[in-house]
Design a protein around this motif. Structure first.
Motif, mmCIF file in Angstrom:
data_model
loop_
_atom_site.group_PDB
_atom_site.id
_atom_site.type_symbol
_atom_site.label_atom_id
_atom_site.label_comp_id
_atom_site.label_asym_id
_atom_site.label_seq_id
_atom_site.Cartn_x
_atom_site.Cartn_y
_atom_site.Cartn_z
ATOM 1 N N SER B 211 47.817 9.826 44.477
ATOM 2 C CA SER B 211 46.904 8.842 43.882
ATOM 3 C C SER B 211 45.802 9.512 43.096
ATOM 4 O O SER B 211 45.380 8.991 42.056
ATOM 5 C CB SER B 211 46.303 7.879 44.904
ATOM 6 N N CYS B 252 49.658 3.229 41.891
ATOM 7 C CA CYS B 252 49.351 3.789 43.217
ATOM 8 C C CYS B 252 50.021 2.950 44.303
ATOM 9 O O CYS B 252 50.633 3.487 45.231
ATOM 10 C CB CYS B 252 47.834 3.818 43.404
ATOM 11 N N LEU B 253 49.925 1.610 44.165
ATOM 12 C CA LEU B 253 50.593 0.749 45.144
ATOM 13 C C LEU B 253 52.102 0.979 45.118
ATOM 14 O O LEU B 253 52.752 1.054 46.167
ATOM 15 C CB LEU B 253 50.300 -0.716 44.855
ATOM 16 N N THR B 256 52.913 4.307 46.812
ATOM 17 C CA THR B 256 52.759 4.174 48.267
ATOM 18 C C THR B 256 53.956 3.451 48.853
ATOM 19 O O THR B 256 54.524 3.864 49.866
ATOM 20 C CB THR B 256 51.479 3.397 48.590
ATOM 21 N N THR B 257 54.336 2.330 48.183
ATOM 22 C CA THR B 257 55.448 1.546 48.717
ATOM 23 C C THR B 257 56.729 2.367 48.751
ATOM 24 O O THR B 257 57.441 2.378 49.763
ATOM 25 C CB THR B 257 55.680 0.297 47.842
ATOM 26 N N ILE B 309 50.172 0.405 58.328
ATOM 27 C CA ILE B 309 50.588 0.462 56.918
ATOM 28 C C ILE B 309 49.535 -0.201 56.033
ATOM 29 O O ILE B 309 49.203 0.304 54.953
ATOM 30 C CB ILE B 309 51.962 -0.202 56.733
ATOM 31 N N ALA B 310 48.967 -1.330 56.513
ATOM 32 C CA ALA B 310 47.915 -1.993 55.727
ATOM 33 C C ALA B 310 46.717 -1.072 55.557
ATOM 34 O O ALA B 310 46.159 -0.953 54.456
ATOM 35 C CB ALA B 310 47.501 -3.297 56.409
ATOM 36 N N TYR B 313 47.500 1.507 52.940
ATOM 37 C CA TYR B 313 47.384 0.966 51.581
ATOM 38 C C TYR B 313 45.930 0.920 51.129
ATOM 39 O O TYR B 313 45.577 1.397 50.045
ATOM 40 C CB TYR B 313 47.965 -0.449 51.523
ATOM 41 N N GLU B 316 44.445 4.376 50.557
ATOM 42 C CA GLU B 316 44.925 5.051 49.345
ATOM 43 C C GLU B 316 44.275 4.455 48.102
ATOM 44 O O GLU B 316 43.962 5.180 47.156
ATOM 45 C CB GLU B 316 46.444 4.957 49.249
ATOM 46 N N ILE B 317 44.063 3.120 48.101
ATOM 47 C CA ILE B 317 43.373 2.527 46.953
ATOM 48 C C ILE B 317 41.948 3.069 46.880
ATOM 49 O O ILE B 317 41.423 3.346 45.797
ATOM 50 C CB ILE B 317 43.365 0.986 47.049
#
Lengths: 379, 420
Positions: B211, B252-253, B256-257, B309-310, B313, B316-317
């Motif tokens: 990221s 980035c999302l 990550t996914t 996981i949330a 996310y 990372e943002i």
């Protein structure tokens, strides 16, 4: 020559130098200061260290059988002092303990033991009981020194070497494991720091000129084409200067650990866990590891230069440098630096790894120099 | 809208993101594959839960014991027939080296007895749960933490308060019977820390690297390619920074996914978790080497996984937006990366520099960098500095709001900044 000096000035420009200084400070604070501030680590290691220093003064570098008997005599005298102390204390009388031996045989999980040990290990005993504990460890290690290590899966070469070590009496050297492991941790962390610093500093060497299109000016003249070689020279010099500065800092800090008296002791000892392929003293081991870090650092520098020459932009360069840093930090130190010359690795492995890394660093440049003289830079 | 799509396409300008993504997925798969030693042993748990369910209560224990005794009896009958010896437990049988003589027992019979040994392990831990959890004293844990870190004054009071709330939660946990659920034995297989500490932590740092690279790649694209004078000298051109922010968040999302998706797909195809998805995360079987996992919330394993996981996310943002803000100020990708690394180091160093008697040491511990260090301990008790019921929620919300403000500020500032 002037080109090389100017290139070194380019590499050490103030922004990179500032980031380097901050990063070194942060890295020292996070990883290295612990091994200096907390040396020796814990009470038992403190007494290991103190007893070892005393032994060095009395017995010299090694402890042969006569000196060992002397050590045991001193231990027995101390046990008698401990006995008289125990007999004079009411808590011990209440628990029915009259000798040091009985105290040692108590089950450590019972509350009686915790109460008695709090009293015994308290300050007013001038660390008598700690010294006794550590002396017992030393005595049992010395007695077990020559035992066959049958429980480990050893190759025949390793077995031969271990027998050689035992029969030559190298294990009688006085060298606590605390000192060896402390130095090992320090040099390994410092190697990581040095590799990261070298890779960071030398990343933009070729790439900066290519992004600024200065290479068009450089590559259109014969002197300019030679700048390729001069950059290599200046990068190696800068890496060398950087590594030297880092080592000056490390050893200035390490001198606070006061381990100088052990420099002449052999690193293989009844009280240290390592077996080595060679009979090294501590000072020779230090010099070997320092030389190893220099070679690793210079190879990392050359491989970074290679990435810098090949990468098209900064993002790609950072990606490649991350991969290089990962290999140099996670994969290579086990074979190149940690417990150098230990018999856990085959004897030929470490020199081979060094040779391979040096080859990977040097050979591409030898091949590239011929191309660089003729290469077309417009496409 | 087309501009946003074109901005996203800029990711293809540098293949390094794809290459790094594939390299990271390969590393993760290697790590997962390196831990499959006990795979077959772990399938025994599935057979136990098939028979008795995963909840441990008195009736289940009775059924389990009778099943186990029956199997033990069969083993002893076999042993008596072959060697006229009987054993108290399957472990004793396996310890007796005479039983491994080649003609004595077939490999299938030995495997069956090894399975019985594993069932024995599960049974002995199941009956010992009450005793073990009865001995846990939460307030003592808090006092020990205070002693370890040398806290005093307001800091110590905060820790004590938190551990008191945790003690109330722990009593509730025991009342709900959350610790009484079967799971892969933590002492042997350590699956909780393998999944969350090893796999998730390396994923988090890999995505962090990606990221930061993505953010600085997008933000500095024009500066890298020397077209900033062209792009940023128009009104719509200046607003490109908003499109870049949008593209960075989206990529980035996506990254990550992909990374989490592929890694977890591989993980769950290697290890069969199908029977244990609904067990409470505070199960006693997760205990590894004297560390019990005491969660603040009554979550099942699958809920915990999605919560982690949330958190990943959101974190990372946050990392991406930190890098984006640095990139709008510093126009050189290389230095942006170095500054981000320095900020990372600073955020790890900061709590230890604070005085040990004030609450500021906790304020500095509420940082996403510290949050992602121990993904296996999210939403659980984890030492003096992070044991708060809403630690993860507060950290993420505060930092997300902070970064939203900072991004808005930096992009607005970019509208009027000098681009030469």
């Amino acid at each position: 020559m002037r080109v090389i000096i100017n290139e070194i000035k380019h590499i050490f420009n103030w922004k990179m130098a500032l980031i380097l200084v901050l990063f070194t400070a942060a890295f020292y604070y996070m990883f290295i200061i612990f091994d200096i501030q907390c040396f020796p680590n814990g009470t038992s290691n403190t007494y290991d260290y103190k007893i070892a220093v005393g032994m060095l003064k009395t017995y010299g570098r090694t402890m042969d059988t006569n000196e060992f008997k002397n050590f045991e005599q001193i231990y027995n005298q101390r046990v008698k002092v401990a006995d008289s102390y125990i007999q004079s204390q009411s808590e011990f009388k209440q628990a029915g303990i009259t000798t040091y031996k009985a105290f040692k045989n108590l089950d450590v999980s019972t509350p009686i033991y915790s109460k008695l040990s709090d009293k015994a290990f308290s300050k007013d005993n001038v660390s008598l009981f700690e010294k006794l504990q550590e002396s017992e460890n030393i005595i049992s290690s010395y007695e077990n020194m020559n035992n066959e290590k049958n429980d480990l899966a050893l190759t025949s070469a390793q077995k031969v070497r271990i027998n050689e070590i035992i029969s030559s009496g190298s294990l009688k050297s006085i060298f606590p494991s605390e000192i060896f492991e402390n130095y090992n941790d320090l040099i390994c962390y410092d190697a990581i720091l040095i590799i990261l610093c070298v890779i960071f500093m030398l990343g933009p060497v070729y790439l900066k000129d290519r992004r600024n299109n200065v290479n068009y000016m450089q590559y259109s003249s014969k002197t300019g084409r030679r700048i390729f070689k001069k950059k290599i020279a200046s990068s190696i010099l800068s890496a060398f200067i950087l590594i030297t500065l880092q080592f000056v800092l490390l050893f200035a800090v390490y001198s606070h650990n006061n381990t100088g008296m052990f420099f002449g002791s052999g690193i293989m000892s009844f009280y240290n866990g390592i077996y080595s392929w060679y009979n090294l003293t501590f000072l020779q081991y230090i010099i070997m590891t320092v030389a190893g870090v220099y070679v690793m650092g210079l190879c990392a520098a050359l491989i970074t230069l290679l990435a810098s020459r090949l990468a098209p932009n900064y993002i790609t360069l950072i990606g490649i440098l991350i991969a290089i840093a990962f290999v140099f930090i996670k994969v290579l130190p086990t074979y190149m630096l940690t417990h150098l010359t230990t018999i856990a690795l085959p004897q030929f492995l470490t020199p081979t790894v060094y040779a391979i890394v040096a080859a990977v660093a040097i050979v591409p440049f030898v091949m590239m120099w011929r191309h660089e003289k003729r290469i077309d830079i417009l496409n | 809208m087309r501009l946003k799509l074109y901005e996203i396409k800029k990711i293809t300008a540098s293949p390094i993101i794809y290459v790094l993504l594939i390299a990271f997925i390969a590393i993760n798969i290697k790590v997962i594959a390196g831990n499959t030693y006990y795979r077959n042993d772990m399938k025994v748990l599935n057979s136990i839960t098939d028979r008795f369910g995963y909840k441990i209560n008195d009736s289940m224990l009775v059924n389990f014991k009778s099943y186990y005794s029956g199997e033990l009896g069969k083993m002893n009958a076999l042993a008596k027939e072959r060697t006229s010896k009987t054993y108290k437990t399957a472990y004793d049988f396996l310890e007796d080296s005479d039983n491994y003589k080649t003609s004595l027992y077939s490999q299938k019979e030995l495997d069956d007895i090894k399975r019985l040994n594993i069932i024995e392990n599960y049974y002995s831990i199941a009956v010992g749960i009450d005793a073990k959890y009865g001995k846990i004293d939460i307030k003592d844990m808090g006092d020990e933490q205070i002693k370890t870190y040398g806290l005093s004054g307001a800091a110590a009071a905060t820790v004590r308060g938190e551990y008191e709330s945790l003690a109330i939660r722990f009593a509730q946990l025991k009342a709900n019977g959350e610790e009484k659920a079967l799971f892969f034995i933590g002492q042997i297989y350590a699956m909780h820390s393998f999944l969350f500490a090893t796999v998730f932590r390396s994923m988090i740092f890999e995505i962090m690297i990606l990221s930061v690279l993505i953010a600085s790649h997008f933000a500095n694209f024009e500066f890298e390619n020397k077209t900033q004078a062209l792009a940023y000298s128009t009104k719509r051109g200046r607003k490109l920074i908003y499109d870049k922010l949008f593209a960075s968040i989206l990529v980035c999302l996506g990254v990550t996914t992909v990374l989490i998706g592929v890694t977890l797909a591989v993980y769950f195809s290697v290890f069969d978790y199908s029977h244990v998805l609904n067990i409470p995360i505070s199960s006693a079987f997760m205990q590894e080497a004297n560390r019990s996992y005491i969660s603040w919330w009554n979550m099942s394993f699958i809920q915990y996984l999605f919560a982690v996981i949330a958190i990943v996310y959101v974190c990372e943002i946050i990392f991406m937006s930190i890098a984006f803000c640095i990139a709008t100020i510093i126009k050189n990708n290389y230095i942006v990366f170095a500054v981000f690394a320095l900020i990372l180091c600073a955020s790890y160093m900061l709590p230890s520099l604070m005085p040990r008697n004030s609450n500021i040491i906790f304020a500095t511990s509420f940082s996403p960098f510290i949050l992602v260090l121990n993904p296996q301990l999210l939403f659980m008790e984890k030492g003096a500095f992070s044991t708060f019921k809403y630690y993860e929620v507060i950290t993420d919300c505060v930092w997300a709001a902070l970064m939203a403000y900072l991004c808005a500020f930096c992009t607005k500032r970019f509208q009027k900044s000098d681009i030469c």
